[in-house]
Design a protein around this motif. Structure first.
Motif, short mmCIF file in Angstrom:
data_model
loop_
_atom_site.label_atom_id
_atom_site.label_comp_id
_atom_site.label_asym_id
_atom_site.label_seq_id
_atom_site.Cartn_x
_atom_site.Cartn_y
_atom_site.Cartn_z
N THR A 35 0.83 -1.21 0.00
CA THR A 35 0.00 0.00 0.00
C THR A 35 0.86 1.26 0.00
N THR A 36 2.18 1.13 0.24
CA THR A 36 3.08 2.29 0.22
C THR A 36 3.92 2.32 -1.05
N TRP A 37 3.73 1.37 -1.95
CA TRP A 37 4.51 1.35 -3.19
C TRP A 37 4.09 2.51 -4.09
N PRO A 38 4.93 2.85 -5.07
CA PRO A 38 4.52 3.84 -6.07
C PRO A 38 3.17 3.47 -6.68
N GLY A 39 2.35 4.47 -6.94
CA GLY A 39 0.95 4.26 -7.32
C GLY A 39 0.69 3.15 -8.32
N GLY A 40 1.41 3.12 -9.42
CA GLY A 40 1.14 2.13 -10.45
C GLY A 40 1.39 0.71 -10.01
N LEU A 41 2.32 0.51 -9.07
CA LEU A 41 2.67 -0.83 -8.63
C LEU A 41 1.67 -1.41 -7.65
N ARG A 42 0.78 -0.59 -7.15
CA ARG A 42 -0.22 -1.11 -6.22
C ARG A 42 -1.28 -1.95 -6.93
N ASP A 43 -1.33 -1.83 -8.24
CA ASP A 43 -2.27 -2.61 -9.05
C ASP A 43 -1.50 -3.73 -9.74
N PRO A 44 -1.76 -4.98 -9.42
CA PRO A 44 -0.98 -6.07 -10.02
C PRO A 44 -1.19 -6.20 -11.52
N ARG A 45 -2.24 -5.57 -12.06
CA ARG A 45 -2.53 -5.69 -13.49
C ARG A 45 -2.18 -4.42 -14.28
N SER A 46 -1.51 -3.50 -13.66
CA SER A 46 -1.19 -2.24 -14.33
C SER A 46 -0.01 -2.40 -15.27
N GLY A 47 0.11 -1.46 -16.18
CA GLY A 47 1.27 -1.45 -17.07
C GLY A 47 2.56 -1.24 -16.31
N ALA A 48 2.49 -0.41 -15.25
CA ALA A 48 3.69 -0.16 -14.45
C ALA A 48 4.17 -1.46 -13.80
#
Length: 732
Positions: free
Chosen positions: A355-368
């Motif tokens: 929950t403290t990771w950079p925004g995009g990494l909080r979503d396991p399905r994101s491009g980031a």
């Protein structure tokens, strides 16, 4: 909506499985706060913040239920001759297609009044016409017997229904065996926390090599039928790690800290022998600190050494056969394994709290996240290999147990939930209830209730996906389990949800589809041929134990709690115990038997300031409790004839008498807490403590607190005398 609960809010809550009251005792009903109901509904995606929102949500829910053709998941028990109610309720003329998980298809039409959709000449699996089929048209209603599901294979299938009015419905159909596998005869086994079982070969905590050794000895020499261990789930990475095995990062994948590094085949071919030799020396010092100097188990230090060693070992290329096995493991676990390894890799860079990771990494399905996975491909591969290696050693331990003659083998433990910042909570955000944690309401043992800090699964999302996360979890565990203990098995029926930031007294129960949860459990246990034990201690809703027993889930009975609570409260005589259970004298959360008999558990709690009443009062009650049980044991002739003196003067004889009593019960399985075999006084976990007591960090020790290694434990006269109590069960 934080004010008084309205009838509309109550109705809305009911339609979503959220309780507005509960009964901690048959003669008492407690109303839960409206704020808890509103928060639970919000976590289920329902807006109940205002009266207007409640009204609108209620109308939407009632309309959706009225208009839907099928619920998201339908259950059929293989021995039931009737269609599930969800199918019998379909409108006449509805066309239904079933696609089985085996790739077969079946179609039928729901008959009208008096109609029967008889099988065609080539439909060998469909039932023949029964008495209802001989009735003339219009004389009988749709017959209450299987016309579609009869003969379907076990599994989770897909149903599609097309009604004459144009509506279409889809559902998962779980076809499960009537009952779970039963234990193969009556047997006894050992209960132990694996980390506490150190051998002279371990690296500072018990490992899977030690488990295989214990199982081999217990099966061949002691005639034991099983060894039960604590959850071996993957822990949240980082230091200090939460030592509790009941707050894991992932329940799906085991923790590589349990690996016996030297048993990894590639270890023999690692090039940097000097580095490995140095790590072995450091591991020997860590082990000696625990076994010879009285130090606590330091899981983080153990993992630091093993991780460094495994970095070297995993640099060795896999041979063709090993590579094929590894590839098959990756294919079998697919996206879930990739997600787990990705979380572990990202945690190394960004910390364990996703929950403290950079925004995009909080979503396991994101491009980031996809880009980060590629950038950290070597670390993802490392953690993927670790999961495979640990799975392999777990299966090897089960093979060792069965080869030693154990009819059950290793009994693994399934924790009730996962850590909110761990791998499962990150990868499965869509099925967890945001803003809620699991706990327990106030009861006679804890007036303040409990908050376990574990996010609950959303029952609606589980049903919508056919319980896929639950199915996959069970299937993974059953790969290497002869039996599975389910912690807080009542959670298959309902869980106490606590809004984050609220005390556990201000929570509410949220109900799950117990029939579906049990059907999936029966399906996966049946496929594995594994026994299931439910931890059903504490407050249990009416009918739950009966339902579990009917489906073949064994219960848990602990000696000190088995009293005639509906009568005079005296200890329950052995013949009145239930048969379908695992019977034990204690658990990891309770004092060892010697401490209970001698009253040492009261002294421990007094030293830590945990008593809620005067110490003299607590001592007197403990003495009376032990004396009452010892009197029953004496009246049954279970105390050794060599025992002399008043109760408490021959501790070993009394511990054996307790286990003779368990043997007198009809319990299918009997568990012996391994530390009882050497006189350990210390509980592995003392509920209500954190820094005050070394929970989950104690090695098995003798009555003086001296750590006892596996090699010494298996030759201990006290343990051998205790296990001799069960001589009649050997080979049974």
């Amino acid at each position: 909506m934080t004010g008084a609960r309205t009838d509309e809010l109550s109705r809305l809550a009911e339609l979503h499985g959220v309780a507005v009251s509960y009964s901690p005792a048959p003669d008492r009903t407690v109303t839960v706060p409206a704020s808890a109901v509103t928060a639970a509904l919000h976590a289920l995606g329902v807006d109940a913040a205002t009266p207007e929102a409640v009204r609108a949500a209620l109308a939407d829910r009632e309309r959706a239920l009225r208009e839907r053709l099928l619920p998201p998941t339908v259950v059929h028990w293989a021995g039931d001759p009737h269609d599930p109610a969800a199918l019998t309720a379909l409108p006449p003329g509805t066309r239904v297609r079933v696609e089985t998980e085996q790739g077969e298809e079946r179609e039928a039409e729901v008959p009208g009044q008096g109609d029967v959709d008889l099988p065609g000449p080539g439909d060998a699996d469909a039932p023949g016409p029964g008495p209802e089929a001989g009735a003339g048209r219009g004389q009988e209603p749709y017959p209450a017997r299987a016309t579609l599901v009869a003969g379907l294979p076990l599994g989770v299938h897909r149903i599609t229904a097309h009604a004459p009015d144009g509506r279409t419905g889809h559902a998962h159909l779980v076809v499960a065996p009537d009952r779970l596998p039963a234990p193969p005869g009556r047997s006894y086994g050992l209960l132990v926390q694996l980390y506490s079982l150190l051998s002279r070969r371990s690296w500072g905590m018990g490992d899977l090599g030690d488990l295989a050794e214990l199982a081999g000895w217990a099966g061949r020499v002691a005639g034991a039928g099983f060894v039960q261990v604590n959850p071996l789930h993957s822990a949240v990475p980082g230091a200090p790690t939460d030592p509790s095995p009941y707050r894991p990062s992932s329940r799906r994948f085991p923790d590589p800290v349990h690996l016996r590094v030297e048993d990894v085949p590639e270890y023999a071919y690692a090039e940097d022998r000097e580095r490995l030799a140095g790590l072995l020396e450091r591991a020997a010092r860590l082990r000696a600190a625990v076994l010879d100097k009285g130090a606590l188990i330091d899981r983080d230090a153990v993992w630091e050494l093993k991780r460094e060693a495994l970095e070297t070992v995993l640099a060795v290329p896999l041979g063709p056969g090993r590579q094929a096995a590894y590839d098959a493991f990756r294919a079998a676990h697919g996206q879930a394994l990739d997600d787990h390894a990705t979380y572990c890799a990202l945690a190394e860079s960004y910390g364990p709290d996703w929950t403290t990771w950079p925004g995009g990494l909080r979503d396991p399905r994101s491009g980031a996240t996809a880009r980060a996975r590629a950038e950290h491909a070597d670390r993802v591969a490392f953690h993927t290999r670790l999961a495979w290696l640990t799975d392999g050693q777990l299966r090897a331990a089960q093979r060792a147990a069965r080869e030693a003659g154990m009819p059950v083998g290793i009994v693994h433990d399934l924790a009730v939930g996962v850590h909110p910042t761990g791998a499962d909570a990150w990868a499965q955000q869509d099925v967890f209830a945001a803003g809620m944690t699991v706990g327990a309401p106030p009861d006679a043992f804890n007036a303040r209730g409990q908050d376990w800090g574990l996010p609950p699964w959303r029952p609606d999302r589980l049903a919508a996906c056919g319980y896929a996360p639950y199915r996959d979890l069970l299937r993974a565990l059953f790969r290497y389990a002869g039996a599975l203990r389910i912690d807080h098995v009542m959670g298959l029926f309902r869980l106490w949800w606590v809004p984050e930031g609220s005390p556990p007294t201000e929570g509410t129960y949220v109900h799950y589809d117990a029939e579906a949860m049990l059907a999936v459990l029966a399906l996966e246990a049946g496929r594995a041929g594994a026994v299931v034990i439910g931890e059903d201690l504490g407050t249990v809703a009416p009918g739950v134990r009966e339902t579990l027993q009917r489906r073949g889930v064994l219960g848990t009975s602990v000696l000190w709690f088995e009293r005639d609570w509906t009568g005079d409260g005296r200890p329950l005589p052995p013949e009145r115990w239930r048969a379908d259970c695992l019977a034990t004298a204690t658990t990891h959360d309770l004092p060892p038997t010697a401490a209970r008999l001698t009253g040492d558990h009261v002294e421990l709690r007094d030293r830590l300031g945990l008593l809620t009443r005067p110490a003299a009062e607590e001592r007197a009650e403990a003495v009376a409790d032990a004396a009452e049980w010892l009197a029953l044991l004496g009246s049954l002739g279970l105390v050794d004839s060599t025992a002399t003196g008043p109760p408490g003067t021959d501790e070993e004889a009394e511990v054996r008498a307790v286990h003779r009593f368990l043997l007198r019960t009809p319990a299918r399985l009997i568990g012996v807490w391994l530390p009882d075999g050497v006189g350990d006084r210390r509980p592995q976990n003392l509920p209500g403590t954190w820094d005050e007591y070394p929970n989950w960090r104690l090695p098995v020790a003798d009555r003086s607190g001296r750590a006892v290694p596996l090699e010494e434990l298996t030759s201990a006269p006290r343990l051998r005398a205790l296990l001799e109590v069960f001589a009649q069960l050997r080979g049974g």
